[in-house]
Design an enzyme around this catalytic site. Structure first.
Site, PDB file in Angstrom:
ATOM      1  N   HIS A 131       0.803  -1.180  -0.137  1.00 22.46           N
ATOM      2  CA  HIS A 131       0.086   0.010   0.044  1.00 22.46           C
ATOM      3  C   HIS A 131       1.054   1.379   0.059  1.00 22.46           C
ATOM      4  CE1 HIS A 131      -3.845   1.911   1.232  1.00 22.46           C
ATOM      5  NE2 HIS A 131      -2.932   2.984   1.890  1.00 22.46           N
ATOM      6  N   ASP A 175       0.650   5.220   0.134  1.00 20.42           N
ATOM      7  CA  ASP A 175      -0.015   6.503   0.286  1.00 20.42           C
ATOM      8  C   ASP A 175       0.547   7.528  -0.524  1.00 20.42           C
ATOM      9  OD1 ASP A 175      -2.054   5.852   2.351  1.00 20.42           O
ATOM     10  OD2 ASP A 175      -0.406   5.358   3.593  1.00 20.42           O
ATOM     11  N   HIS A 182      -2.951   4.589  -3.023  1.00 23.18           N
ATOM     12  CA  HIS A 182      -4.069   5.183  -2.235  1.00 23.18           C
ATOM     13  C   HIS A 182      -3.799   6.773  -2.277  1.00 23.18           C
ATOM     14  CE1 HIS A 182      -6.053   5.728   1.755  1.00 23.18           C
ATOM     15  NE2 HIS A 182      -6.613   6.368   0.766  1.00 23.18           N
ATOM     16  N   GLY A 200      -4.436  11.889   7.607  1.00 20.36           N
ATOM     17  CA  GLY A 200      -3.400  12.969   8.122  1.00 20.36           C
ATOM     18  C   GLY A 200      -3.175  12.826   9.726  1.00 20.36           C
ATOM     19  N   ASP A 248      -8.243   0.905   7.231  1.00 24.84           N
ATOM     20  CA  ASP A 248      -6.947   1.741   6.906  1.00 24.84           C
ATOM     21  C   ASP A 248      -6.785   2.870   8.124  1.00 24.84           C
ATOM     22  OD1 ASP A 248      -4.590   3.108   6.079  1.00 24.84           O
ATOM     23  OD2 ASP A 248      -5.367   3.716   4.103  1.00 24.84           O
ATOM     24  N   GLY A 249      -5.703   2.520   8.819  1.00 22.83           N
ATOM     25  CA  GLY A 249      -5.538   3.732   9.705  1.00 22.83           C
ATOM     26  C   GLY A 249      -5.527   3.188  11.276  1.00 22.83           C
ATOM     27  N   SER A 279       2.721   1.784  11.020  1.00 27.03           N
ATOM     28  CA  SER A 279       3.567   1.968  11.939  1.00 27.03           C
ATOM     29  C   SER A 279       3.642   0.586  12.791  1.00 27.03           C
ATOM     30  CB  SER A 279       3.127   3.108  12.720  1.00 27.03           C
ATOM     31  OG  SER A 279       3.277   4.263  12.022  1.00 27.03           O
TER      32      SER A 279
END
Length: 223
Positions: A35, A37, A68, A144, A176-177, A199
């Site tokens: 993926h 970004d 993405h 963000g 996602d996230g 992360s």
């Protein structure tokens, strides 16, 4: 839901000084999908992978690449990303008033399409075009930021129910996230069969391969 869980490394979560090694690590660990970004500093504050970087990553990763697009005017990126060799382009419905046109351009370019939804964007935003895509990405954080939003779990559940009711059970749902091993089983149970991990993957002291295995085990509920 029959699709197996896919743990999708999000390269932006790696140390920027170690991107090359990070790509090598996920490739060696057998990751199916990487993926990327792509950020323009407008749709989100950050600026990330440009076309040259994407093309370079393509040379080093034999699996599929998912770009993405966290950008304004995603339509201007389609041709370049297709030329850089991506396999899948995921577009935020908030980034353009012409989402149908962007999906048509991706089809013409021979690139699979995905749709992405910010946490506050209703599921109805993808209702008319969901049948045209491979995946729908539900953002579990505001782009963000890094704060996981628990209410997005129910959003995933409702999306899975709606897609299945329409005979679109083949469409993958990606969370996602803020995805961690502790949240993986809950997200999977809600209907997410792709978990984008950034992360939590690249900062795991056990290393990328061990972290991928741990996340897959957690998603399966056997942790």
């Amino acid at each position: 839901m029959s699709a197996p869980t896919t743990i999708v490394p999000g390269l932006f979560g790696a140390d920027p000084l170690e991107y090359g090694q990070a790509v090598a690590d996920v490739a060696a660990a057998g990751a199916e999908l990487l993926h990327l970004d792509v950020m323009d500093g407008v749709f989100v504050p950050d600026i990330s992978f440009g076309l040259k970087a994407v093309a370079s990553i393509r040379k080093s990763f034999a699996g599929r690449l998912d770009a993405h697009l966290q950008v304004a005017r995603p339509e201007v990126y389609v041709e370049g990303l297709a030329g850089a060799g991506v396999d899948l382009v995921t577009v935020h419905v908030e980034g353009t008033p012409h989402i149908g046109r962007v999906l048509r351009e991706l089809e013409r370019s021979g690139v699979a399409a995905g749709l992405a939804l910010n946490p506050g964007t209703p599921l109805s935003a993808v209702e008319e075009v969901a049948h045209l895509v491979e995946q729908v990405v539900v953002m579990a954080v505001n782009p963000g930021t890094s704060d996981f939003l628990p209410y997005t779990v129910d959003k995933i559940r409702r999306l899975r129910t709606e897609l299945d009711a329409r005979g679109l059970d083949h469409i993958r749902i990606a969370a996602d996230g803020g995805v961690t091993a502790e949240r993986a089983a809950e997200l999977r149970a809600a209907g997410a069969d792709r978990l984008v991990v950034a992360s939590a993957l690249f900062r795991d002291p056990a290393g990328v391969a061990a972290a991928l295995r741990s996340l897959a085990t957690a998603a399966a509920g056997t942790r």
